[in-house]
Scaffold this motif. Sequence first.
Motif, PDB file in Angstrom:
ATOM      1  N   THR A 185       0.826  -1.225   0.103  1.00 48.88           N
ATOM      2  CA  THR A 185      -0.042  -0.130   0.101  1.00 48.88           C
ATOM      3  C   THR A 185       0.924   1.352   0.081  1.00 48.88           C
ATOM      4  O   THR A 185       2.141   1.282   0.305  1.00 48.88           O
ATOM      5  CB  THR A 185      -0.965   0.084   1.372  1.00 48.88           C
ATOM      6  OG1 THR A 185      -0.034   0.021   2.493  1.00 48.88           O
ATOM      7  CG2 THR A 185      -1.741  -1.238   1.539  1.00 48.88           C
ATOM      8  N   LEU A 186       0.378   2.259  -0.147  1.00 45.49           N
ATOM      9  CA  LEU A 186       0.958   3.827  -0.355  1.00 45.49           C
ATOM     10  C   LEU A 186       1.758   3.876   1.192  1.00 45.49           C
ATOM     11  O   LEU A 186       2.900   4.286   1.356  1.00 45.49           O
ATOM     12  CB  LEU A 186       0.236   4.706  -0.727  1.00 45.49           C
ATOM     13  CG  LEU A 186       0.948   5.944  -0.612  1.00 45.49           C
ATOM     14  CD1 LEU A 186       2.109   5.935  -1.897  1.00 45.49           C
ATOM     15  CD2 LEU A 186      -0.109   7.437  -1.298  1.00 45.49           C
ATOM     16  N   ALA A 187       0.785   3.636   2.191  1.00 43.87           N
ATOM     17  CA  ALA A 187       1.606   3.808   3.403  1.00 43.87           C
ATOM     18  C   ALA A 187       2.766   3.009   3.689  1.00 43.87           C
ATOM     19  O   ALA A 187       3.671   3.283   4.262  1.00 43.87           O
ATOM     20  CB  ALA A 187       0.556   3.653   4.810  1.00 43.87           C
ATOM     21  N   ALA A 188       2.469   1.450   3.320  1.00 45.68           N
ATOM     22  CA  ALA A 188       3.628   0.609   3.334  1.00 45.68           C
ATOM     23  C   ALA A 188       4.746   1.128   2.643  1.00 45.68           C
ATOM     24  O   ALA A 188       6.104   0.940   3.270  1.00 45.68           O
ATOM     25  CB  ALA A 188       3.125  -0.795   3.209  1.00 45.68           C
ATOM     26  N   TRP A 189       4.542   1.500   1.598  1.00 43.65           N
ATOM     27  CA  TRP A 189       5.896   1.851   0.611  1.00 43.65           C
ATOM     28  C   TRP A 189       6.300   2.987   1.339  1.00 43.65           C
ATOM     29  O   TRP A 189       7.777   3.188   1.356  1.00 43.65           O
ATOM     30  CB  TRP A 189       5.195   2.404  -0.723  1.00 43.65           C
ATOM     31  CG  TRP A 189       6.302   3.073  -1.310  1.00 43.65           C
ATOM     32  CD1 TRP A 189       7.184   2.519  -2.093  1.00 43.65           C
ATOM     33  CD2 TRP A 189       6.358   4.501  -1.735  1.00 43.65           C
ATOM     34  NE1 TRP A 189       7.995   3.699  -2.723  1.00 43.65           N
ATOM     35  CE2 TRP A 189       7.360   4.694  -2.624  1.00 43.65           C
ATOM     36  CE3 TRP A 189       5.595   5.540  -1.257  1.00 43.65           C
ATOM     37  CZ2 TRP A 189       7.821   6.033  -2.965  1.00 43.65           C
ATOM     38  CZ3 TRP A 189       5.791   6.798  -1.636  1.00 43.65           C
ATOM     39  CH2 TRP A 189       6.977   7.102  -2.611  1.00 43.65           C
ATOM     40  N   ALA A 190       5.687   3.893   1.823  1.00 42.78           N
ATOM     41  CA  ALA A 190       6.352   5.145   2.691  1.00 42.78           C
ATOM     42  C   ALA A 190       7.076   4.808   3.851  1.00 42.78           C
ATOM     43  O   ALA A 190       8.194   5.072   4.076  1.00 42.78           O
ATOM     44  CB  ALA A 190       5.110   6.228   3.300  1.00 42.78           C
TER      45      ALA A 190
ATOM     46  N   GLU B 118       4.065  -4.680   3.534  1.00 43.09           N
ATOM     47  CA  GLU B 118       3.106  -4.740   2.298  1.00 43.09           C
ATOM     48  C   GLU B 118       1.747  -3.990   2.684  1.00 43.09           C
ATOM     49  O   GLU B 118       1.326  -3.469   1.662  1.00 43.09           O
ATOM     50  CB  GLU B 118       2.739  -6.253   2.264  1.00 43.09           C
ATOM     51  CG  GLU B 118       4.016  -7.277   1.635  1.00 43.09           C
ATOM     52  CD  GLU B 118       3.614  -8.496   1.472  1.00 43.09           C
ATOM     53  OE1 GLU B 118       2.347  -8.773   1.872  1.00 43.09           O
ATOM     54  OE2 GLU B 118       4.062  -9.458   1.052  1.00 43.09           O
ATOM     55  N   SER B 119       1.252  -4.105   4.165  1.00 44.81           N
ATOM     56  CA  SER B 119       0.209  -3.266   4.317  1.00 44.81           C
ATOM     57  C   SER B 119       0.482  -2.659   5.732  1.00 44.81           C
ATOM     58  O   SER B 119       1.453  -2.867   6.290  1.00 44.81           O
ATOM     59  CB  SER B 119      -1.127  -4.333   4.146  1.00 44.81           C
ATOM     60  OG  SER B 119      -0.817  -5.170   5.143  1.00 44.81           O
ATOM     61  N   VAL B 120      -0.471  -1.886   6.196  1.00 41.60           N
ATOM     62  CA  VAL B 120      -0.584  -1.353   7.508  1.00 41.60           C
ATOM     63  C   VAL B 120      -0.151  -2.588   8.650  1.00 41.60           C
ATOM     64  O   VAL B 120      -0.708  -3.483   8.670  1.00 41.60           O
ATOM     65  CB  VAL B 120      -1.696  -0.663   7.969  1.00 41.60           C
ATOM     66  CG1 VAL B 120      -1.613   0.030   9.352  1.00 41.60           C
ATOM     67  CG2 VAL B 120      -1.967   0.422   6.678  1.00 41.60           C
ATOM     68  N   LEU B 121       0.766  -2.347   9.381  1.00 39.30           N
ATOM     69  CA  LEU B 121       1.152  -3.095  10.318  1.00 39.30           C
ATOM     70  C   LEU B 121       0.408  -2.644  11.890  1.00 39.30           C
ATOM     71  O   LEU B 121       0.544  -1.370  12.015  1.00 39.30           O
ATOM     72  CB  LEU B 121       2.568  -3.241  10.884  1.00 39.30           C
ATOM     73  CG  LEU B 121       3.596  -3.750   9.524  1.00 39.30           C
ATOM     74  CD1 LEU B 121       4.830  -3.760  10.110  1.00 39.30           C
ATOM     75  CD2 LEU B 121       3.030  -5.179   9.437  1.00 39.30           C
TER      76      LEU B 121
END
Length: 312
Positions: free
Chosen positions: A59-64, A158-161
């Motif tokens: 996700t964009l948050a995970a990429w950031a 990959e996604s929000v933890l």
Amino acid sequence: MRREDGRAGPVEDVEAVLDELYALPPSDFVARREEHAAAARTGRRAEDARRIHAARRPTLAAWAANLLRRSRPDEARQFLELGQALREAYATLDPSGLKELSAQRRRIVSELSRQAAQLARTAGHPLSDAVQRDVETTLRAVLADREAAAVWDAGRVESVLTPPSEFGTEAVAAAPVRREPAPTRTSRAEPAAARRRKDEAAERRRAEREERAARAREEAQAAQARLAERRDAREEAGVRLERAGEREREAGERVAELEEQLRRARTERERTRTERAEAQERDDAAADALAGAEREAAAAARRAGRAERDSA
């Protein structure tokens, strides 16, 4: 170049490929992943292809969050050490150490989330407020959970933890202190068996609550995984559609080129037919003229022969 196992194809470090993929913006992830997976399949490296294709688009948050880990290695290392200290302090229930570390946690999470937003903005992908909150949630999870810390340390979120409930934001900030439970006031006449049944019932209710919470977390994680899969499927479908569109445009251009060649060939054929008809007419006229000249020459020869005979 051949692999050590004797199979054909270039040797490609799968770990390096995964590092490259998770460094890409989410919009570029799927297309590049499929290129690497296709190269692995072409090189008959089925296991490598499987591992590469199994990588999920972040996700964009995970990429950031991954971008922050790679771009700020010193701050990231200090942050991971702070998480280790927090987990140890919470495990030993050291109130004084936990209170001090919690203050650091709030300050550093806020600062690092701002750095992640700035890095993303510089890379051309600004974060919304909601996405930045997801980054903060992931950073809190990194502090609270050893497995989350390992994923972030590898730069492959990959996604929000999500932080575990037993080590949540409020629990850490509150600096809990171990206290002995207050004695339960019971009537002297209350039998010990009744008290035991009450305790057992309370324990069952607590176990049921924990089980429901665990199931809810598992369902949430499964839903996130399904969402990531659906996003990947949509991305892959989009990539295939774009590539099919490119092939269709190329085929259309080729058809137009061939049609133009056919048109020019037909025009040339008509021109040569006209030239052939004209040449045929000229040939027929020349043949007629030749026949007439031959007749005239034969007549002249006959007249000359008669004239010679007459003069003799």
